[in-house]
Design a protein around this motif. Structure first.
Motif, PDB file in Angstrom:
ATOM      1  N   THR A 123      35.796  68.563 -11.233  1.00 15.83           N
ATOM      2  CA  THR A 123      36.093  68.610 -12.668  1.00 15.83           C
ATOM      3  C   THR A 123      34.817  68.683 -13.500  1.00 15.83           C
ATOM      4  O   THR A 123      34.751  69.391 -14.507  1.00 15.83           O
ATOM      5  N   SER A 128      36.095  74.261 -17.707  1.00 16.97           N
ATOM      6  CA  SER A 128      37.552  74.242 -17.874  1.00 16.97           C
ATOM      7  C   SER A 128      38.175  75.634 -17.808  1.00 16.97           C
ATOM      8  O   SER A 128      39.269  75.802 -17.279  1.00 16.97           O
ATOM      9  N   ARG A 131      38.744  76.609 -14.128  1.00 18.47           N
ATOM     10  CA  ARG A 131      39.417  75.679 -13.216  1.00 18.47           C
ATOM     11  C   ARG A 131      40.664  76.268 -12.561  1.00 18.47           C
ATOM     12  O   ARG A 131      40.921  76.040 -11.378  1.00 18.47           O
ATOM     13  N   ASN A 135      40.910  76.459  -8.637  1.00 19.98           N
ATOM     14  CA  ASN A 135      41.944  75.761  -7.881  1.00 19.98           C
ATOM     15  C   ASN A 135      42.797  76.725  -7.065  1.00 19.98           C
ATOM     16  O   ASN A 135      43.266  76.378  -5.977  1.00 19.98           O
ATOM     17  N   THR A 329      45.077  71.655 -11.923  1.00 19.91           N
ATOM     18  CA  THR A 329      44.453  72.084 -13.180  1.00 19.91           C
ATOM     19  C   THR A 329      44.923  71.222 -14.342  1.00 19.91           C
ATOM     20  O   THR A 329      44.131  70.808 -15.193  1.00 19.91           O
ATOM     21  N   GLN A 332      43.101  67.831 -14.054  1.00 21.24           N
ATOM     22  CA  GLN A 332      41.684  67.923 -14.410  1.00 21.24           C
ATOM     23  C   GLN A 332      41.482  68.107 -15.908  1.00 21.24           C
ATOM     24  O   GLN A 332      40.501  67.615 -16.478  1.00 21.24           O
ATOM     25  N   ASN A 333      42.396  68.811 -16.554  1.00 13.44           N
ATOM     26  CA  ASN A 333      42.276  69.073 -17.985  1.00 13.44           C
ATOM     27  C   ASN A 333      42.667  67.880 -18.861  1.00 13.44           C
ATOM     28  O   ASN A 333      42.354  67.871 -20.052  1.00 13.44           O
ATOM     29  N   GLN A 407      38.722  70.667 -21.553  1.00 12.19           N
ATOM     30  CA  GLN A 407      37.539  69.837 -21.368  1.00 12.19           C
ATOM     31  C   GLN A 407      37.010  69.235 -22.672  1.00 12.19           C
ATOM     32  O   GLN A 407      36.563  68.103 -22.709  1.00 12.19           O
TER      33      GLN A 407
END
Length: 414
Positions: A123, A128, A131, A135, A329, A332-333, A407
C-alpha cells in the motif's frame, strides 16, 4: 512507453519478489504433505497441517500488528522471507514428527508477520492509481504459482529427493528477500520512539483498532463480510479431496487433473483482469467475482461427473481473482497505512478463530449427515449471503468508498 515502463519498475520488482515467494509456498506445500505422510502414514497427521496456521494466528495476531506498525515494513517482510527459508531448510534434519510440527509453528509465526507487513508495504509503495492493476497482476502471479509451484515441487522430488527439494525450496525465499533489497524503504523509523511491546501497549493498540472500526463502520462491515462469505468456501475446500473422490467418484488422477484445470482457469482470469483492470470498476470486480465464484461452488456442490465439476472449478477459479483483486484494492484505499498492520492482524485473528470453528463443525456435521448434503447446504448458504453482501456493496449511498484513488484522504480516519 519507456516512461510508463519506468513507472512500473519498482512495482515490478515487488511483484517478482511476491511471485517467487508464492512459488516457494506451493513447493513447500507439496513437500511437507509428502514428508509428514511418509513419517507417520497418518491422514490425520496430514490433516493437522490445516490447523497449525489458524491456531498459530490466534496466539500471535493479538500482538503482531503492534510490532509491525512501529517498524520498517520492508525489513519485516525481508526477515520473514529469510526465516521461512531457514526453517524450511531445517525440516530434513528433524528427528521426529513432533519437531517437524514445531518447525511448522515457527513457519506459521513468520507468515503471521508477513501478511500484515506485506499488505502495508504494498500500500505504501504502490501509488493509489496503480493499485487496481498491481493487484490484478499479483493475482496473475499467485495463480501462476498455483500451477508452477506444485509442478516444480513434483519434478524436483522425482529427479532428486525430499531433502534436496526442501533446500532448493528455501532458496526461493532467499531470492525473494534479495529482490527486496532493490526496493526503497518507504518510511523513516525513529528507533527511540518505538514503544516497548508490552501487554499495556497491545491493549492500547486494540483501542486504536476499535476507533478505526467505529470511524469506518462501512469499511469494517464490507471487509469482515467478505471474510465471512469466504468461510463457506474455506469449509468446502477442506473437504474437497474427500467430496470429489467419495461423492462424485473421481480417481486420484482425475482429481489431480481437476486441480490443474482450476489453476489454468485462475491464470486465464488473472491475465484477462490484468489487461482490462482499468476498464472494470472495483465494485464490479467484487460483485461479479463473488457471485460467479459462488455459482462455481454451486455447480461443484451438485456435480455428478468429472465434466460437471470441471465446469464449476473453472468458473470459481476464473472469477476468484476478480474478487480478491477488487477487495484488496478497496481495503488498501480505505485503511490508513498508519494502522494497517494492527487492523489487518485483528481481522486475520477473527478469521482464524472462525476457520477453526468451521473445520471442526463441518467435520462433525459430515459424520452425522451425508457429506453431499453438507457441501450442498454450504453452497446454498454461500449463495444467499453473497447476494446480501452484493446488495451492500452496490448500495449507492456508499459509492464514495469505491473511488479508484483513495490515498489522498486515507490518513484522515484515525
Amino acid at each position: 512507453m519507456k516512461p510508463k515502463l519506468k513507472e512500473w519498475k519498482t512495482p515490478g520488482i515487488l511483484l517478482g519478489s511476491l511471485g517467487i515467494a508464492s512459488i516457494g509456498d506451493f513447493i513447500y506445500l507439496v513437500a511437507i504433505n509428502i514428508i509428514v505422510y511418509q513419517m507417520t502414514e497418518s491422514a490425520a497427521a496430514v490433516a493437522g497441517l490445516w490447523v497449525v496456521s489458524p491456531l498459530t494466528n490466534i496466539v500471535t495476531k493479538f500482538w503482531t500488528g503492534s510490532f509491525i506498525d512501529y517498524r520498517s515494513k520492508k525489513k519485516v517482510v525481508m526477515v520473514t522471507y529469510i526465516l521461512r527459508g531457514l526453517f524450511i531448510a531445517l525440516i530434513p534434519f528433524a528427528p521426529s514428527i513432533f519437531v517437524i510440527y514445531l518447525i511448522l509453528i515457527a513457519l506459521s509465526m513468520a507468515k503471521a508477520f508477513f501478511g500484515p507487513a506485506s499488505m502495508t508495504y504494498v500500500t505504501m509503495l504502490v501509488p493509489s492509481q496503480k493499485r487496481k492493476r498491481f493487484n490484478s497482476l499479483r493475482s496473475f502471479t499467485s495463480s501462476s504459482a498455483f500451477i508452477i509451484g506444485p509442478a516444480i515441487g513434483g519434478t524436483l522430488i522425482l529427479l532428486t529427493n525430499i531433502t534436496v527439494t526442501l533446500w532448493l525450496n528455501a532458496g526461493f525465499f532467499l531470492v525473494a528477500a534479495l529482490l527486496l533489497t532493490l526496493l526503497p524503504d518507504t518510511e523513516k523509523i525513529d528507533q527511540e520512539k518505538i514503544p516497548t511491546l508490552t501487554p499495556a501497549q497491545v491493549a492500547k493498540d486494540f483501542t486504536v483498532v476499535s476507533a478505526f472500526m467505529n470511524e469506518r463502520k462501512y469499511v469494517t462491515a464490507i471487509y469482515l463480510g467478505f471474510l465471512a462469505v469466504m468461510l463457506f468456501s474455506f469449509a468446502m475446500d477442506v473437504q474437497e479431496v474427500v467430496f470429489t473422490q467419495q461423492v462424485i467418484g473421481l480417481s486420484e488422477v482425475e482429481y489431480s487433473l481437476l486441480i490443474s484445470i482450476t489453476g489454468i482457469g485462475s491464470v486465464s482470469g488473472a491475465l484477462l483482469l490484468s489487461i482490462f483492470s482499468e476498464k472494470i470498476s472495483i465494485r464490479s470486480m467484487i460483485v461479479v467475482g463473488l457471485l460467479m465464484m459462488t455459482a462455481g461452488y454451486l455447480i461443484y456442490a451438485f456435480s455428478w461427473s468429472f465434466a460437471s465439476v470441471t465446469v464449476g472449478f473453472i468458473i470459481l477459479g476464473f472469477f476468484n481473482v476478480f474478487l480478491n483483486a477488487g477487495i484488496m484494492t478497496f481495503y488498501q484505499n480505505n485503511v490508513p497505512v498508519s494502522v494497517m498492520g494492527r487492523v489487518t492482524s485483528i481481522f486475520q485473528l477473527i478469521q482464524s478463530v472462525f476457520q477453526i470453528v468451521f473445520i471442526l463443525a463441518i467435520g462433525l456435521l459430515a459424520d452425522f449427515v451425508s457429506l453431499k448434503l453438507t457441501i450442498a447446504s454450504l453452497a446454498v448458504i454461500m449463495l444467499v449471503t453473497s447476494f446480501l453482501y452484493s446488495i451492500a456493496v452496490l448500495n449507492p449511498k456508499y459509492a464514495g468508498w469505491y473511488r479508484e484513488e483513495g490515498q489522498e484522504i486515507k490518513e484522515e480516519a484515525v
